[in-house]
Design a protein around this motif. Structure first.
Motif, PDB file in Angstrom:
ATOM      1  N   MET A   1       5.367   4.682  -6.514  1.00  0.00           N
ATOM      2  CA  MET A   1       4.847   4.240  -7.809  1.00  0.00           C
ATOM      3  C   MET A   1       5.935   3.478  -8.567  1.00  0.00           C
ATOM      4  O   MET A   1       7.117   3.797  -8.467  1.00  0.00           O
ATOM      5  CB  MET A   1       4.391   5.431  -8.653  1.00  0.00           C
ATOM      6  CG  MET A   1       3.143   6.115  -8.141  1.00  0.00           C
ATOM      7  SD  MET A   1       2.574   7.394  -9.294  1.00  0.00           S
ATOM      8  CE  MET A   1       1.167   8.000  -8.392  1.00  0.00           C
ATOM      9  N   ILE A   2       5.497   2.494  -9.344  1.00  0.00           N
ATOM     10  CA  ILE A   2       6.412   1.686 -10.153  1.00  0.00           C
ATOM     11  C   ILE A   2       5.862   1.611 -11.570  1.00  0.00           C
ATOM     12  O   ILE A   2       4.670   1.373 -11.775  1.00  0.00           O
ATOM     13  CB  ILE A   2       6.565   0.259  -9.595  1.00  0.00           C
ATOM     14  CG1 ILE A   2       7.055   0.272  -8.149  1.00  0.00           C
ATOM     15  CG2 ILE A   2       7.523  -0.552 -10.472  1.00  0.00           C
ATOM     16  CD1 ILE A   2       7.065  -1.099  -7.493  1.00  0.00           C
ATOM     17  N   ILE A   3       6.741   1.828 -12.541  1.00  0.00           N
ATOM     18  CA  ILE A   3       6.427   1.567 -13.942  1.00  0.00           C
ATOM     19  C   ILE A   3       7.229   0.344 -14.367  1.00  0.00           C
ATOM     20  O   ILE A   3       8.452   0.289 -14.197  1.00  0.00           O
ATOM     21  CB  ILE A   3       6.812   2.757 -14.845  1.00  0.00           C
ATOM     22  CG1 ILE A   3       5.938   3.979 -14.555  1.00  0.00           C
ATOM     23  CG2 ILE A   3       6.716   2.360 -16.317  1.00  0.00           C
ATOM     24  CD1 ILE A   3       4.566   3.951 -15.160  1.00  0.00           C
ATOM     25  N   TYR A   4       6.546  -0.646 -14.941  1.00  0.00           N
ATOM     26  CA  TYR A   4       7.190  -1.851 -15.462  1.00  0.00           C
ATOM     27  C   TYR A   4       7.218  -1.761 -16.987  1.00  0.00           C
ATOM     28  O   TYR A   4       6.212  -1.439 -17.623  1.00  0.00           O
ATOM     29  CB  TYR A   4       6.406  -3.098 -15.066  1.00  0.00           C
ATOM     30  CG  TYR A   4       6.268  -3.333 -13.578  1.00  0.00           C
ATOM     31  CD1 TYR A   4       7.168  -4.154 -12.900  1.00  0.00           C
ATOM     32  CD2 TYR A   4       5.229  -2.748 -12.859  1.00  0.00           C
ATOM     33  CE1 TYR A   4       7.030  -4.383 -11.526  1.00  0.00           C
ATOM     34  CE2 TYR A   4       5.092  -2.963 -11.497  1.00  0.00           C
ATOM     35  CZ  TYR A   4       5.993  -3.784 -10.836  1.00  0.00           C
ATOM     36  OH  TYR A   4       5.853  -3.994  -9.474  1.00  0.00           O
ATOM     37  N   CYS A  43       0.076  -6.575 -12.307  1.00  0.00           N
ATOM     38  CA  CYS A  43      -0.323  -5.288 -12.892  1.00  0.00           C
ATOM     39  C   CYS A  43      -0.876  -5.465 -14.299  1.00  0.00           C
ATOM     40  O   CYS A  43      -1.806  -4.751 -14.700  1.00  0.00           O
ATOM     41  CB  CYS A  43       0.873  -4.345 -12.957  1.00  0.00           C
ATOM     42  SG  CYS A  43       1.661  -4.003 -11.381  1.00  0.00           S
ATOM     43  N   SER A  44      -0.295  -6.370 -15.047  1.00  0.00           N
ATOM     44  CA  SER A  44      -0.629  -6.532 -16.466  1.00  0.00           C
ATOM     45  C   SER A  44      -0.850  -8.010 -16.768  1.00  0.00           C
ATOM     46  O   SER A  44       0.070  -8.700 -17.205  1.00  0.00           O
ATOM     47  CB  SER A  44       0.511  -5.969 -17.327  1.00  0.00           C
ATOM     48  OG  SER A  44       0.207  -6.068 -18.698  1.00  0.00           O
ATOM     49  N   PRO A  45      -2.036  -8.524 -16.544  1.00  0.00           N
ATOM     50  CA  PRO A  45      -2.294  -9.966 -16.694  1.00  0.00           C
ATOM     51  C   PRO A  45      -1.982 -10.515 -18.081  1.00  0.00           C
ATOM     52  O   PRO A  45      -1.684 -11.702 -18.215  1.00  0.00           O
ATOM     53  CB  PRO A  45      -3.790 -10.083 -16.376  1.00  0.00           C
ATOM     54  CG  PRO A  45      -4.107  -8.891 -15.551  1.00  0.00           C
ATOM     55  CD  PRO A  45      -3.214  -7.803 -16.057  1.00  0.00           C
ATOM     56  N   ASP A  54       0.761   1.506  -7.787  1.00  0.00           N
ATOM     57  CA  ASP A  54       0.756   2.584  -6.803  1.00  0.00           C
ATOM     58  C   ASP A  54       0.229   1.984  -5.508  1.00  0.00           C
ATOM     59  O   ASP A  54      -0.984   1.901  -5.301  1.00  0.00           O
ATOM     60  CB  ASP A  54      -0.129   3.734  -7.277  1.00  0.00           C
ATOM     61  CG  ASP A  54      -0.122   4.916  -6.305  1.00  0.00           C
ATOM     62  OD1 ASP A  54       0.792   4.971  -5.452  1.00  0.00           O
ATOM     63  OD2 ASP A  54      -1.024   5.771  -6.405  1.00  0.00           O
ATOM     64  N   GLY A  55       1.140   1.522  -4.648  1.00  0.00           N
ATOM     65  CA  GLY A  55       0.728   0.811  -3.444  1.00  0.00           C
ATOM     66  C   GLY A  55       0.070  -0.497  -3.820  1.00  0.00           C
ATOM     67  O   GLY A  55       0.643  -1.318  -4.540  1.00  0.00           O
ATOM     68  N   ASP A  56      -1.169  -0.690  -3.387  1.00  0.00           N
ATOM     69  CA  ASP A  56      -1.903  -1.909  -3.707  1.00  0.00           C
ATOM     70  C   ASP A  56      -2.668  -1.804  -5.019  1.00  0.00           C
ATOM     71  O   ASP A  56      -3.266  -2.787  -5.468  1.00  0.00           O
ATOM     72  CB  ASP A  56      -2.895  -2.239  -2.580  1.00  0.00           C
ATOM     73  CG  ASP A  56      -2.199  -2.605  -1.280  1.00  0.00           C
ATOM     74  OD1 ASP A  56      -1.065  -3.125  -1.346  1.00  0.00           O
ATOM     75  OD2 ASP A  56      -2.779  -2.355  -0.204  1.00  0.00           O
ATOM     76  N   PHE A  57      -2.655  -0.607  -5.612  1.00  0.00           N
ATOM     77  CA  PHE A  57      -3.401  -0.404  -6.851  1.00  0.00           C
ATOM     78  C   PHE A  57      -2.532  -0.763  -8.048  1.00  0.00           C
ATOM     79  O   PHE A  57      -1.392  -0.287  -8.166  1.00  0.00           O
ATOM     80  CB  PHE A  57      -3.860   1.047  -6.963  1.00  0.00           C
ATOM     81  CG  PHE A  57      -4.628   1.348  -8.211  1.00  0.00           C
ATOM     82  CD1 PHE A  57      -5.922   0.882  -8.379  1.00  0.00           C
ATOM     83  CD2 PHE A  57      -4.055   2.106  -9.222  1.00  0.00           C
ATOM     84  CE1 PHE A  57      -6.637   1.165  -9.531  1.00  0.00           C
ATOM     85  CE2 PHE A  57      -4.764   2.396 -10.376  1.00  0.00           C
ATOM     86  CZ  PHE A  57      -6.061   1.916 -10.529  1.00  0.00           C
ATOM     87  N   THR A  58      -3.059  -1.590  -8.947  1.00  0.00           N
ATOM     88  CA  THR A  58      -2.311  -2.004 -10.127  1.00  0.00           C
ATOM     89  C   THR A  58      -3.108  -1.689 -11.384  1.00  0.00           C
ATOM     90  O   THR A  58      -4.346  -1.648 -11.367  1.00  0.00           O
ATOM     91  CB  THR A  58      -1.976  -3.500 -10.083  1.00  0.00           C
ATOM     92  OG1 THR A  58      -3.191  -4.254 -10.031  1.00  0.00           O
ATOM     93  CG2 THR A  58      -1.113  -3.831  -8.873  1.00  0.00           C
ATOM     94  N   TYR A  68      -5.377   8.076 -14.443  1.00  0.00           N
ATOM     95  CA  TYR A  68      -5.337   7.821 -12.993  1.00  0.00           C
ATOM     96  C   TYR A  68      -4.440   8.849 -12.307  1.00  0.00           C
ATOM     97  O   TYR A  68      -4.831   9.460 -11.297  1.00  0.00           O
ATOM     98  CB  TYR A  68      -4.809   6.407 -12.727  1.00  0.00           C
ATOM     99  CG  TYR A  68      -4.447   6.164 -11.282  1.00  0.00           C
ATOM    100  CD1 TYR A  68      -5.433   5.913 -10.329  1.00  0.00           C
ATOM    101  CD2 TYR A  68      -3.115   6.189 -10.867  1.00  0.00           C
ATOM    102  CE1 TYR A  68      -5.108   5.704  -8.993  1.00  0.00           C
ATOM    103  CE2 TYR A  68      -2.776   5.971  -9.535  1.00  0.00           C
ATOM    104  CZ  TYR A  68      -3.772   5.727  -8.599  1.00  0.00           C
ATOM    105  OH  TYR A  68      -3.448   5.526  -7.278  1.00  0.00           O
ATOM    106  N   VAL A  69      -3.252   9.054 -12.846  1.00  0.00           N
ATOM    107  CA  VAL A  69      -2.303   9.987 -12.233  1.00  0.00           C
ATOM    108  C   VAL A  69      -2.859  11.411 -12.271  1.00  0.00           C
ATOM    109  O   VAL A  69      -2.736  12.172 -11.300  1.00  0.00           O
ATOM    110  CB  VAL A  69      -0.931   9.899 -12.940  1.00  0.00           C
ATOM    111  CG1 VAL A  69      -0.006  11.009 -12.476  1.00  0.00           C
ATOM    112  CG2 VAL A  69      -0.293   8.536 -12.688  1.00  0.00           C
ATOM    113  N   GLU A  70      -3.495  11.789 -13.378  1.00  0.00           N
ATOM    114  CA  GLU A  70      -4.073  13.126 -13.486  1.00  0.00           C
ATOM    115  C   GLU A  70      -5.154  13.349 -12.427  1.00  0.00           C
ATOM    116  O   GLU A  70      -5.238  14.426 -11.826  1.00  0.00           O
ATOM    117  CB  GLU A  70      -4.678  13.328 -14.879  1.00  0.00           C
ATOM    118  CG  GLU A  70      -5.280  14.702 -15.115  1.00  0.00           C
ATOM    119  CD  GLU A  70      -4.242  15.798 -15.316  1.00  0.00           C
ATOM    120  OE1 GLU A  70      -4.628  16.989 -15.289  1.00  0.00           O
ATOM    121  OE2 GLU A  70      -3.047  15.475 -15.505  1.00  0.00           O
TER     122      GLU A  70
END
Length: 212
Positions: A1-4, A43-45, A54-58, A68-70
């Motif tokens: 997972m990545i947070i920007y 991820c954030s247009p 999260d992988g291919d999910f943005t 989503y995480v919950e």
């Protein structure tokens, strides 16, 4: 997972603390609001932070990320399943995002961010937030905390606590003139939540950005 995003944003701080409370490892990519990094923009247009991958999910938006995480990692539960408790947690998340963040943002932006950008802040807007916008919000929380509960909903930390506490650091950074003697329970509560391990690394990042 990545947070920007940047940890000085209460929304980014909220999303990161939520993941920390879940015990989930993630990468943090420093991106300013409106940044043009193509992976962030996927991820954030619209350039809002936080962005999330999260992988291919943005995804973007701190509340959407939390839900989503919950759903994907239900333990430990940070969004209650009981209908009344869940509704309360959603309300406090909304209260934090749409009332506390804008009030604190008027102070933080005009006294800190504007200077970082080489601009002159609107001190009158900051003072209005201090004297008019914030006091009813703080009084509301003080009333809720009259019996000194450990958490806003139930007997363990939830999204409600994370979302409400996250903006308070920006009041400190903006040197908000608040008579904390009038809101001692709110001060103790937010200090306790922000003192959790889930916020420690995030606030250390803040300190580095603030030059502290």
């Amino acid at each position: 997972m990545i947070i920007y995003g940047v940890s000085l944003s209460p929304f980014v701080r909220k999303a990161m603390a939520f993941l920390h409370e879940k015990g989930i490892d993630f990468d943090h990519q420093v991106v300013m609001p409106g940044g043009d990094d193509p992976e962030f923009r996927e991820c954030s247009p619209f350039g809002k932070i936080p962005g999330f991958r999260d992988g291919d999910f943005t995804l973007s938006d701190s509340t959407a990320i939390a839900h989503y995480v919950e759903s994907k990692f239900p333990e430990p539960a940070l969004i209650p399943s009981d209908p009344e408790a869940r509704a309360k947690a959603i309300w406090f998340d909304e209260f934090g995002d749409t009332m506390l963040v804008p009030a604190g943002g008027a102070i933080f932006y005009n006294r800190v961010v504007a200077s970082m950008m080489g601009q002159e802040g609107d001190e009158a807007a900051a003072v209005t937030a201090e004297q008019e916008t914030l006091p009813p919000l703080l009084a509301y929380l003080e009333g809720l905390l009259a019996d000194e509960p450990d958490y806003l909903v139930g007997d363990s930390i939830t999204l409600a606590d994370i979302a409400v506490a996250a903006p308070f650091k920006n009041l400190e950074y903006g040197k908000a003139a608040i008579d904390w003697d009038a809101y001692p329970k709110t001060r103790a509560y937010t200090d306790r939540i922000l003192g959790r391990d889930s916020f420690a690394k995030i606030l250390a990042m803040d300190a580095a950005m603030m030059g502290g």
